[in-house]
Enzyme design. Structure first.
Site, PDB file in Angstrom:
ATOM      1  N   ASP A   5       0.827  -1.200   0.000  1.00  0.00           N
ATOM      2  CA  ASP A   5       0.000   0.000   0.000  1.00  0.00           C
ATOM      3  C   ASP A   5       0.863   1.253   0.000  1.00  0.00           C
ATOM      4  OD1 ASP A   5      -1.978  -1.865   0.288  1.00  0.00           O
ATOM      5  OD2 ASP A   5      -2.812  -1.028   2.130  1.00  0.00           O
ATOM      6  N   HIS A 143      -7.798  -0.032  -4.260  1.00  0.00           N
ATOM      7  CA  HIS A 143      -6.641  -0.867  -4.572  1.00  0.00           C
ATOM      8  C   HIS A 143      -6.941  -1.832  -5.715  1.00  0.00           C
ATOM      9  CE1 HIS A 143      -4.999  -0.043  -0.257  1.00  0.00           C
ATOM     10  NE2 HIS A 143      -5.002   1.038  -1.034  1.00  0.00           N
ATOM     11  N   CYS A 249      -0.648  -7.913  -1.238  1.00  0.00           N
ATOM     12  CA  CYS A 249      -0.557  -6.695  -0.411  1.00  0.00           C
ATOM     13  C   CYS A 249       0.643  -6.725   0.531  1.00  0.00           C
ATOM     14  CB  CYS A 249      -1.812  -6.542   0.448  1.00  0.00           C
ATOM     15  SG  CYS A 249      -3.361  -6.514  -0.436  1.00  0.00           S
TER      16      CYS A 249
END
Length: 271
Positions: A5, A143, A249
């Protein structure tokens, strides 16, 4: 929280994203010791940071969530298409996890965490790449790596719910790329307290063009990738999901030797 992220690796550059959420504004500091170790070890590494945002009231639409959640689904999608979400265009804002990389082309999702100004900043910062702003018709876009995942040159895994915009599909088709709908997730809902969608099932980690890691309980996704010719590596990872993370992630790419490939030599539409 998920390292992808915050950070994205593009060639020999490691880039810190702006991060638009005030609650995550200092999250990059947790990764600084790791970044500094890469910097000391590799004289060819570029360490870059996007401008840290002020995150004043001008960067957010006041009263957005109460108004937005009261809208019918069709009107929410219209707001998504228009880019009229919680972020204004007062300053560049983006999460690294809204970036999907395919060699020379970077596809950046405009979402609840990434605005048009953030996409423009990336485009100007990376002149050797083609930076495309893309939109998926999800009422809560957040995302790209649980919606649209490049698996190998010529093949993309796409979530079955938000449709891909027509111009992006044309761009893929013009360059002989195939879009495969992801297998149905094994779980119909995310874990308690998680902000992730159930499509965390397709948040896979590609180790090489023919090898992919998948959450061990997602048997349908593993079978699909096996039929597509991948060596599938099951990894028990579901206990990380409540913290907002899947396999993709939670990992950070490292620089690999090679040239900057152009997988989309044929232009189409606005791309």
């Amino acid at each position: 929280m998920p390292v992808r992220d915050v950070l994205v690796v593009i060639g020999n550059e490691l880039l810190e994203a702006t991060m638009p959420f005030r609650s995550r504004g200092f999250e990059y500091l947790a990764h600084r010791p790791l970044i500094e170790s890469y910097f000391r070890a590799d004289p060819g590494m570029r360490w870059e940071a996007a401008p840290k945002p002020r995150m004043t009231e001008t960067s957010y639409r006041p009263g957005f969530w109460g108004e937005y959640e009261a809208l019918p689904y069709e009107e929410q999608i219209a707001r998504v298409r228009a880019g009229e979400l919680v972020l204004t265009e007062a300053e560049p804002l983006f999460d690294a996890a809204d970036i999907a990389r395919c060699g020379k082309d970077l596809f950046v999702q405009r979402s609840l965490a990434t605005n048009t100004a953030g996409i423009r900043w990336l485009r100007q910062h990376l002149p050797e790449h083609r930076v495309h702003g893309v939109t998926f018709e999800s009422a809560h876009p957040m995302h790209i790596d649980a919606t649209w995942v490049p698996l190998r040159p010529g093949l993309v895994l796409h979530c079955a719910e938000p449709p891909t915009e027509r111009e992006l599909l044309q761009y893929l088709k013009a360059n002989d790329w195939q879009v495969v709908q992801a297998a149905t997730p094994g779980r119909q809902a995310p874990p308690p307290l998680s902000v992730c969608s159930r499509w965390l099932s397709m948040n896979v980690l590609v180790l090489a063009p023919g090898t992919v890691c998948v959450e061990a309980s997602e048997t349908a996704q593993m079978e699909q990738l096996d039929h597509l010719g991948f060596e599938v590596v099951p990894v028990p990872f579901w206990d990380v999901a409540p913290f907002g993370s899947g396999l993709h992630c939670a990992t950070l790419d490292v620089h690999r030797e090679g040239t900057l490939e152009d997988y989309f030599p044929k232009r189409s539409g606005r791309f």
